[in-house]
Design a protein around this motif. Structure first.
Motif, PDB file in Angstrom:
ATOM      1  N   GLU A 175       0.838  -1.201   0.000  1.00 33.76           N
ATOM      2  CA  GLU A 175       0.000   0.000   0.000  1.00 33.76           C
ATOM      3  C   GLU A 175       0.868   1.243   0.000  1.00 33.76           C
ATOM      4  N   CYS A 176       0.328   2.328  -0.481  1.00 32.43           N
ATOM      5  CA  CYS A 176       1.037   3.600  -0.532  1.00 32.43           C
ATOM      6  C   CYS A 176       1.010   4.223   0.864  1.00 32.43           C
TER       7      CYS A 176
ATOM      8  N   LEU B 145      -0.566   7.829   0.884  1.00 27.91           N
ATOM      9  CA  LEU B 145      -2.026   7.790   0.886  1.00 27.91           C
ATOM     10  C   LEU B 145      -2.544   7.335   2.246  1.00 27.91           C
TER      11      LEU B 145
ATOM     12  N   TYR C 217      -3.102  11.476  -2.736  1.00 29.87           N
ATOM     13  CA  TYR C 217      -2.524  10.613  -3.760  1.00 29.87           C
ATOM     14  C   TYR C 217      -1.164  11.149  -4.165  1.00 29.87           C
ATOM     15  N   CYS C 218      -0.159  10.280  -4.191  1.00 30.12           N
ATOM     16  CA  CYS C 218       1.160  10.684  -4.669  1.00 30.12           C
ATOM     17  C   CYS C 218       1.214  10.458  -6.182  1.00 30.12           C
TER      18      CYS C 218
ATOM     19  N   CYS D 186       0.572   6.684  -6.987  1.00 32.77           N
ATOM     20  CA  CYS D 186      -0.671   5.983  -6.653  1.00 32.77           C
ATOM     21  C   CYS D 186      -1.391   5.528  -7.929  1.00 32.77           C
TER      22      CYS D 186
ATOM     23  N   ASN E 163      -3.211   5.989 -13.669  1.00 32.03           N
ATOM     24  CA  ASN E 163      -2.110   6.919 -13.444  1.00 32.03           C
ATOM     25  C   ASN E 163      -1.559   7.409 -14.772  1.00 32.03           C
TER      26      ASN E 163
ATOM     27  N   THR F 122       1.139  15.387  -8.671  1.00 29.75           N
ATOM     28  CA  THR F 122       0.699  15.057  -7.320  1.00 29.75           C
ATOM     29  C   THR F 122      -0.223  16.138  -6.768  1.00 29.75           C
TER      30      THR F 122
END
Length: 138
Positions: free
Chosen positions: A36-37, A40, A46-47, A50, A71, A120
């Motif tokens: 997982e991010c 986030l 959200y980067c 993501c 993305n 981002t």
């Protein structure tokens, strides 16, 4: 009679192949493990990365439209990064000066990082939800 490769070229080719194999195994591990991010998870934002795992999975299924929805930045950035890595490994194998030592490398790297930062910020602003991953919802 075929000329044999110089031992130094052979050694460099083996190193380059090992690096490429390690990168491919790392990418496969990320796709399989799906970590997982953390950005986030801890910020709700959200980067630039993501949705990349889902984007690659969509591409592997042949779903380009689905990949676009995950993305857009990485869909454009990753092929260029892959080409750069292959060219850099080829230059290493041939004993040529690495591209990362050229004058254009730092400006190109700053441009890529700047675009990632801009992506981002935009994907987290109201009105730009279409840039968020299509599975969105922190």
């Amino acid at each position: 009679m075929r000329p044999s490769l110089h031992p130094q070229v052979k050694r460099r080719a083996l190193i380059a192949a090992g690096v490429l194999l390690a990168l491919c195994l790392g990418a496969a591990a990320i796709l399989l493990l799906r970590p997982e991010c953390l950005i986030l998870k801890y910020t709700g934002l959200y980067c630039a990365g993501c949705g990349t795992q889902r984007m690659v999975a969509a591409l592997l299924r042949g779903d380009f439209r689905g990949a676009l929805g995950q993305n857009l930045f990485m869909l454009a950035f990753l092929p260029g990064a892959g080409i750069y890595i292959v060219v850099e490994l080829l230059r290493f194998t041939q004993g040529k000066r690495p591209l990362y030592r050229s004058k254009a490398f730092i400006p190109a790297l700053c441009a890529a990082l700047g675009l990632g930062l801009m992506f981002t910020v935009l994907r987290n602003l109201p009105g730009f939800q279409w840039l968020a991953p299509s599975w969105a919802g922190p």
